[in-house]
Design an enzyme around this catalytic site. Structure first.
Site, PDB file in Angstrom:
ATOM      1  CB  SER A 135      -0.883   0.125   1.034  1.00 44.02           C
ATOM      2  OG  SER A 135      -1.956   0.863   1.779  1.00 44.02           O
ATOM      3  CE1 TYR A 149      -0.771   4.905  -5.651  1.00 41.95           C
ATOM      4  CE2 TYR A 149      -0.530   6.085  -4.109  1.00 41.95           C
ATOM      5  CZ  TYR A 149      -0.292   5.174  -4.526  1.00 41.95           C
ATOM      6  OH  TYR A 149       0.137   4.682  -4.581  1.00 41.95           O
ATOM      7  CE  LYS A 153      -1.744   1.919  -4.345  1.00 45.35           C
ATOM      8  NZ  LYS A 153      -1.163   0.408  -3.996  1.00 45.35           N
TER       9      LYS A 153
END
Length: 279
Positions: A135, A149, A153
């Site tokens: 991650s 993004y 994650k």
């Protein structure tokens, strides 16, 4: 030292490449995946049967299952499954195209989920194993200009944390790795930027437009980080999170502290919505 067999996605660059090189050097076996054919021919030539490589685009969910099943079928036991494949997509939410949004989530979220789903039946049948999910500190903290993004994650961290609870009775450990900035190809080669909109020129989101500026290299040493990721597979119980880099530690700690500060004053108010005893 016990020799292990690893399955790692995205072994052609970044942490995947660093980990694969170190594991093969010490005598482990690695089943790796790449999107670009021929990109790890040097490792195959050097290590032969100890390095199995397959072509895989993790956005092809049916192909993910075929490749994972094939790796377990050919190698028998796989001790550690590493979800490493992924890329960065930065820009304000409004600047991103629909196609960019879908591809980012298919790669960083759904692809990783499918690797785990494909591996779990094998890990259960063999009596245990380890899953390592790459991650970022951005799985706990956020920056402007990185909404999609972070969506991927934060999503994969929630999936992995819950899955860790599901599979613990089967002897399967889960570790989420949260690196800070590292001097890999990720930032300068694989990172994608949205086409800028002038409306965001003076907004906080514009900061990401400088993300590929090579005059400000990241702090993190990817080789040192790879070594600690590998070492985490020896830890019992598996650490749920592995924070790498002083920048990551500072960002994650600040985000968690701020989150607590936001909700703790609401404790009494939250209780007012409970059904009172006897009602």
């Amino acid at each position: 030292m016990e020799r292990r067999t690893w399955f790692i996605t995205g072994v052609n660059s970044g942490f995947g490449r660093h980990m694969t090189e170190r594991l093969l050097e010490r005598g482990d076996r690695v089943a790796g995946t790449v999107r670009k054919r021929g990109s790890v021919d040097d490792l195959k030539a050097a290590y032969g049967d100890r390095f199995r490589v397959a072509h895989l685009d993790v956005t092809d969910l049916s192909e993910v299952r075929r490749v994972v099943d094939g790796a377990f079928g050919d190698l028998g036991r796989i001790d550690v499954v590493v979800n490493n494949a992924g890329y960065g997509l930065f820009g304000a939410a409004e600047e991103l195209t629909d196609e960019q949004v879908v591809h980012q989530l298919n790669t960083n979220l759904l692809g990783s989920i499918q690797v785990v789903r494909a591996a779990l039946p094998h890990l259960r049948r063999q009596g245990g194993g380890r899953i390592i999910q790459l991650s970022t500190y951005g799985g706990q903290a956020t920056n402007p200009g990185a909404s999609l993004y972070h969506a991927g994650k934060w999503g994969i961290e929630g999936f992995m944390e819950a899955t860790a609870k599901d599979v613990a009775p089967f002897g399967i450990g889960v570790t989420i790795v949260e690196p800070g900035g590292a001097r890999t190809e990720f930032r300068f080669d694989s990172l994608q930027l949205a086409d800028p909109m002038p409306e965001y020129d003076d907004s906080p989101a514009a900061m990401v437009r400088q993300a590929k500026d090579r005059s400000r290299p990241p702090l993190g040493d990817p080789a040192k980080m790879a070594d600690l990721i590998i070492a985490s597979a020896d830890q019992e119980p598996a650490p749920l999170r592995l924070v790498l880099g002083s920048d990551s530690y500072r960002a994650v700690r600040a985000a968690l502290t701020e989150r607590l500060a936001q909700i703790e004053p609401q404790e009494a108010q939250a209780a007012t919505t409970d059904i009172a005893p006897g009602e």
